[in-house]
Write a protein that holds these residues in place. Sequence first.
Motif, PDB file in Angstrom:
ATOM      1  N   LYS A  29      26.935   6.539 -22.646  1.00 25.55           N
ATOM      2  CA  LYS A  29      27.595   7.427 -21.714  1.00 25.55           C
ATOM      3  C   LYS A  29      28.242   8.624 -22.376  1.00 25.55           C
ATOM      4  O   LYS A  29      28.635   9.552 -21.704  1.00 25.55           O
ATOM      5  CB  LYS A  29      28.748   6.700 -21.018  1.00 25.55           C
ATOM      6  N   GLY A  30      28.422   8.573 -23.696  1.00 27.48           N
ATOM      7  CA  GLY A  30      29.125   9.661 -24.362  1.00 27.48           C
ATOM      8  C   GLY A  30      30.623   9.637 -24.132  1.00 27.48           C
ATOM      9  O   GLY A  30      31.167   8.643 -23.641  1.00 27.48           O
ATOM     10  N   ASN A  31      31.297  10.730 -24.526  1.00 30.45           N
ATOM     11  CA  ASN A  31      32.741  10.872 -24.294  1.00 30.45           C
ATOM     12  C   ASN A  31      33.060  12.365 -24.252  1.00 30.45           C
ATOM     13  O   ASN A  31      32.139  13.198 -24.311  1.00 30.45           O
ATOM     14  CB  ASN A  31      33.549  10.129 -25.377  1.00 30.45           C
ATOM     15  N   ALA A  32      34.353  12.698 -24.193  1.00 34.12           N
ATOM     16  CA  ALA A  32      34.735  14.109 -23.993  1.00 34.12           C
ATOM     17  C   ALA A  32      34.293  15.009 -25.153  1.00 34.12           C
ATOM     18  O   ALA A  32      34.009  16.186 -24.947  1.00 34.12           O
ATOM     19  CB  ALA A  32      36.242  14.205 -23.794  1.00 34.12           C
ATOM     20  N   GLY A  33      34.225  14.455 -26.374  1.00 35.54           N
ATOM     21  CA  GLY A  33      33.790  15.260 -27.522  1.00 35.54           C
ATOM     22  C   GLY A  33      32.283  15.412 -27.556  1.00 35.54           C
ATOM     23  O   GLY A  33      31.748  16.501 -27.806  1.00 35.54           O
ATOM     24  N   ILE A  34      31.587  14.321 -27.278  1.00 39.67           N
ATOM     25  CA  ILE A  34      30.120  14.341 -27.259  1.00 39.67           C
ATOM     26  C   ILE A  34      29.645  15.338 -26.194  1.00 39.67           C
ATOM     27  O   ILE A  34      28.653  16.055 -26.381  1.00 39.67           O
ATOM     28  CB  ILE A  34      29.563  12.918 -27.009  1.00 39.67           C
ATOM     29  N   ALA A  35      30.409  15.425 -25.094  1.00 39.01           N
ATOM     30  CA  ALA A  35      30.028  16.322 -23.986  1.00 39.01           C
ATOM     31  C   ALA A  35      29.965  17.786 -24.417  1.00 39.01           C
ATOM     32  O   ALA A  35      29.334  18.607 -23.753  1.00 39.01           O
ATOM     33  CB  ALA A  35      31.010  16.149 -22.831  1.00 39.01           C
ATOM     34  N   LEU A  36      30.606  18.125 -25.542  1.00 36.25           N
ATOM     35  CA  LEU A  36      30.540  19.507 -26.033  1.00 36.25           C
ATOM     36  C   LEU A  36      29.208  19.789 -26.718  1.00 36.25           C
ATOM     37  O   LEU A  36      28.839  20.936 -26.938  1.00 36.25           O
ATOM     38  CB  LEU A  36      31.691  19.774 -27.027  1.00 36.25           C
ATOM     39  N   GLN A  37      28.478  18.712 -27.086  1.00 33.01           N
ATOM     40  CA  GLN A  37      27.232  18.904 -27.836  1.00 33.01           C
ATOM     41  C   GLN A  37      26.003  18.286 -27.167  1.00 33.01           C
ATOM     42  O   GLN A  37      24.893  18.443 -27.650  1.00 33.01           O
ATOM     43  CB  GLN A  37      27.391  18.297 -29.244  1.00 33.01           C
ATOM     44  N   ALA A  38      26.223  17.529 -26.101  1.00 33.76           N
ATOM     45  CA  ALA A  38      25.093  16.865 -25.434  1.00 33.76           C
ATOM     46  C   ALA A  38      25.426  16.723 -23.950  1.00 33.76           C
ATOM     47  O   ALA A  38      26.589  16.853 -23.564  1.00 33.76           O
ATOM     48  CB  ALA A  38      24.879  15.471 -26.042  1.00 33.76           C
ATOM     49  N   GLU A  39      24.398  16.445 -23.160  1.00 31.33           N
ATOM     50  CA  GLU A  39      24.674  16.186 -21.735  1.00 31.33           C
ATOM     51  C   GLU A  39      24.943  14.696 -21.561  1.00 31.33           C
ATOM     52  O   GLU A  39      24.082  13.853 -21.865  1.00 31.33           O
ATOM     53  CB  GLU A  39      23.468  16.613 -20.884  1.00 31.33           C
ATOM     54  N   CYS A  40      26.141  14.354 -21.111  1.00 31.13           N
ATOM     55  CA  CYS A  40      26.486  12.936 -20.957  1.00 31.13           C
ATOM     56  C   CYS A  40      25.951  12.400 -19.638  1.00 31.13           C
ATOM     57  O   CYS A  40      26.000  13.075 -18.611  1.00 31.13           O
ATOM     58  CB  CYS A  40      27.995  12.748 -21.048  1.00 31.13           C
ATOM     59  N   VAL A  41      25.427  11.176 -19.702  1.00 30.61           N
ATOM     60  CA  VAL A  41      24.832  10.539 -18.536  1.00 30.61           C
ATOM     61  C   VAL A  41      25.603   9.255 -18.282  1.00 30.61           C
ATOM     62  O   VAL A  41      25.815   8.469 -19.209  1.00 30.61           O
ATOM     63  CB  VAL A  41      23.357  10.166 -18.820  1.00 30.61           C
ATOM     64  N   ASN A  42      26.005   9.028 -17.029  1.00 24.98           N
ATOM     65  CA  ASN A  42      26.868   7.890 -16.742  1.00 24.98           C
ATOM     66  C   ASN A  42      26.082   6.594 -16.531  1.00 24.98           C
ATOM     67  O   ASN A  42      25.988   6.084 -15.429  1.00 24.98           O
ATOM     68  CB  ASN A  42      27.742   8.218 -15.528  1.00 24.98           C
ATOM     69  N   ILE A  43      25.492   6.079 -17.627  1.00 21.30           N
ATOM     70  CA  ILE A  43      24.781   4.793 -17.562  1.00 21.30           C
ATOM     71  C   ILE A  43      25.366   3.903 -18.654  1.00 21.30           C
ATOM     72  O   ILE A  43      25.549   4.344 -19.790  1.00 21.30           O
ATOM     73  CB  ILE A  43      23.267   4.941 -17.824  1.00 21.30           C
ATOM     74  N   LYS A  44      25.633   2.644 -18.303  1.00 23.43           N
ATOM     75  CA  LYS A  44      26.196   1.702 -19.275  1.00 23.43           C
ATOM     76  C   LYS A  44      25.197   1.419 -20.391  1.00 23.43           C
ATOM     77  O   LYS A  44      23.993   1.305 -20.138  1.00 23.43           O
ATOM     78  CB  LYS A  44      26.537   0.391 -18.568  1.00 23.43           C
ATOM     79  N   GLU A  45      25.701   1.226 -21.617  1.00 23.13           N
ATOM     80  CA  GLU A  45      24.807   1.042 -22.771  1.00 23.13           C
ATOM     81  C   GLU A  45      23.996  -0.258 -22.697  1.00 23.13           C
ATOM     82  O   GLU A  45      23.006  -0.414 -23.403  1.00 23.13           O
ATOM     83  CB  GLU A  45      25.614   1.105 -24.069  1.00 23.13           C
ATOM     84  N   THR A  46      24.408  -1.194 -21.829  1.00 30.51           N
ATOM     85  CA  THR A  46      23.663  -2.450 -21.711  1.00 30.51           C
ATOM     86  C   THR A  46      22.817  -2.505 -20.433  1.00 30.51           C
ATOM     87  O   THR A  46      22.171  -3.516 -20.155  1.00 30.51           O
ATOM     88  CB  THR A  46      24.647  -3.646 -21.696  1.00 30.51           C
ATOM     89  N   ASP A  47      22.813  -1.433 -19.652  1.00 30.92           N
ATOM     90  CA  ASP A  47      22.022  -1.408 -18.419  1.00 30.92           C
ATOM     91  C   ASP A  47      20.591  -0.968 -18.757  1.00 30.92           C
ATOM     92  O   ASP A  47      20.203   0.197 -18.582  1.00 30.92           O
ATOM     93  CB  ASP A  47      22.681  -0.457 -17.402  1.00 30.92           C
ATOM     94  N   VAL A  48      19.820  -1.934 -19.253  1.00 31.13           N
ATOM     95  CA  VAL A  48      18.494  -1.648 -19.816  1.00 31.13           C
ATOM     96  C   VAL A  48      17.579  -0.950 -18.805  1.00 31.13           C
ATOM     97  O   VAL A  48      16.925   0.049 -19.138  1.00 31.13           O
ATOM     98  CB  VAL A  48      17.843  -2.966 -20.312  1.00 31.13           C
ATOM     99  N   GLU A  49      17.554  -1.460 -17.578  1.00 33.10           N
ATOM    100  CA  GLU A  49      16.647  -0.887 -16.571  1.00 33.10           C
ATOM    101  C   GLU A  49      16.988   0.569 -16.272  1.00 33.10           C
ATOM    102  O   GLU A  49      16.102   1.432 -16.223  1.00 33.10           O
ATOM    103  CB  GLU A  49      16.736  -1.706 -15.261  1.00 33.10           C
ATOM    104  N   ALA A  50      18.277   0.832 -16.083  1.00 33.37           N
ATOM    105  CA  ALA A  50      18.700   2.203 -15.764  1.00 33.37           C
ATOM    106  C   ALA A  50      18.413   3.153 -16.934  1.00 33.37           C
ATOM    107  O   ALA A  50      17.987   4.289 -16.730  1.00 33.37           O
ATOM    108  CB  ALA A  50      20.179   2.219 -15.403  1.00 33.37           C
ATOM    109  N   LEU A  51      18.613   2.674 -18.153  1.00 33.48           N
ATOM    110  CA  LEU A  51      18.348   3.514 -19.333  1.00 33.48           C
ATOM    111  C   LEU A  51      16.858   3.835 -19.422  1.00 33.48           C
ATOM    112  O   LEU A  51      16.452   4.976 -19.672  1.00 33.48           O
ATOM    113  CB  LEU A  51      18.820   2.803 -20.614  1.00 33.48           C
TER     114      LEU A  51
END
Length: 417
Positions: free
Chosen positions: A32-54
Motif C-alpha cells: 500500500k505504500g505510505n506518505a513518503g513512498i507516495a512522493l515517488q510512486a503511485e500508492c494503491v490501497n491493497i493489503k500486502e497479503t490480498d493475493v487475488e487483489a494484487l
Amino acid sequence: MKVLVIGSGGRCHAIVDALTRSSKVSKIYCAKGNAGIALQAECVNIKETDVEALKNFAIENAIDLTVVGPEAALAVGVVDSFREAGLKVFGPTKSAARIESSKEFAKQLMTKYGIPTAGFETFTEFDKALEYVKAHSLPTVLKYDGLAAGKGVVIAETMEEAEAALKDMLLDAKFGEGKVVIEEFLTGPEFSFMCFVSGTDVYPMVLAQDHKRAYDNDKGPNTGGMGAYTPLPFITEEDKAYAYEKVLCATAEAMVKEGCPFTGVLYGGLMKTPSGVKVIEFNARFGDPETEVVLPCLESDIYDIFEAIATGRKIEKIEWSDKAVIGVVLASKGYPGDYEKGYAIENLENVDGKMYHMGTALKDGKIVTAGGRVMIVVCMGDDLKAAQDKVNAEVAKIECENLFYRKDIGSKAFKKI
Ligand code: AMP
Ligand code: GLY
C-alpha cells in the motif's frame, strides 16, 4: 516498464527509490505504500497479503514486474500465484520462503548440507524440552518455530527464564500451536549478508549491521531495528568469501537439490564466532533496516537485476559504491511497547539526506507519525565517522515531539572486537 512494489515500510521505500534511478522504469506502483513512498510512486490501497487483489491489479494495469518486500506476502504464496498467472515476479515461492517461515526447515537444511550454524534440537513437548535445557549449559536460546514478528526468540540466562519461555511457547500456546527450536548460545559480532539469488546464481550485496535494541549502547528491548550501516570493518574479505561460499552459495545449492530453488533476496543473519562465521537465521527477503543503507550503494540498474533474477538470466556484474552509509531510525516514544500516533513531523525540507518513511501518513497536508518506527534518515560519507557525524546532524533537524532515536548507530565499527 511498469513495476509494482508490494509493501509499505522503509525497506519498500528504499526499493521504490532505487527503482526511480532506473532508466528502464516509467511507472512505479506501491501496495500500500505510505506518505513518503507516495512522493515517488503511485500508492494503491491493497493489503500486502490480498493475493487475488494484487494479482488482478497487476493484470489490469499490465505490470511488467512485481517486487515483493515483506515476509507476510511471501508466506501466503504471492509469488506462486503470480507465477501461475504468467506474471513476472521477484521473490521466492512459498516453499522456498520456508527458509525464513520455518526455523525447523532452515535448521534441518543446514544440518543436512553442512552449513555452519548453532547446534540445536526441536521439541513439541514441554517436559522433554525442559529436560534438554536442564542437561545443557546456560544461557540457552529458545526459538518459537514460525513467524512471530521478531518476538519469538528468548535468550534465557537462568533456568526460571527458560522454563517460563517454554511454557509460553508450548503450554500456553501464546503464539499458536507450535514447536520450539532450542539452540546453542553463540557469541561474536552479528552481520547481515544479503544476496540476489536465482537458483544457483548468487550475487553478493555489500554487508550491513542492524541495531536491534531500542536505546544507545544496545540497551532496552528488542525492536524491528533502530538503524544500520555499511561497510563493516571487522568483517574481513576472507570472512566474506567464506560466508559467500559456505553459507549463501551452499544454501542456494541445497534449495535447488531439495526441489525448492530460491529466487529473490536470500538474507543471511550471521555471527562471526570464535570458531568461524555461523548462521543465526535466514530471511527470504530484503532486511529492514539494512536495505535502506545497502541499496543507496547500488550503482547498477536495479530493474535489470530484478528482471534477471525473476527470469533466471545471468548477470555479468553488479556495481557497488564503496562509500560509508549510516541510517538512523526515528521511532515513536514508547515503541516497541504502546505508543501514540498522529504527531506532526516538521522541518523535513531542511534535511540533507535520504529519508525513507516507515510509518507515516498525510493529515491535512502534513506528514504525521503513523507507526512504531516512523522514518529512517540515511547519509553517506567517505568513511563511517563522516557518515555518522552527518546523519546525526541531519536527524537532529527533524522536529517532532513524540520521536526518539539512537545516537550511536555505527559506533560498533569504531570499537575493537
Ligand atoms: P533471530 O530471530 O533468530 O534472528 O534471533 C534474534 C536475535 O537473537 C539475533 O539477532 C541474535 O542477537 C540472538 N540470537 C539468536 N540465536 C542466537 C544464538 N544461537 N546465539 C546467540 N544469540 C542468538
Ligand atoms: N533486520 C532484520 C530483518 O530484516 O529481519
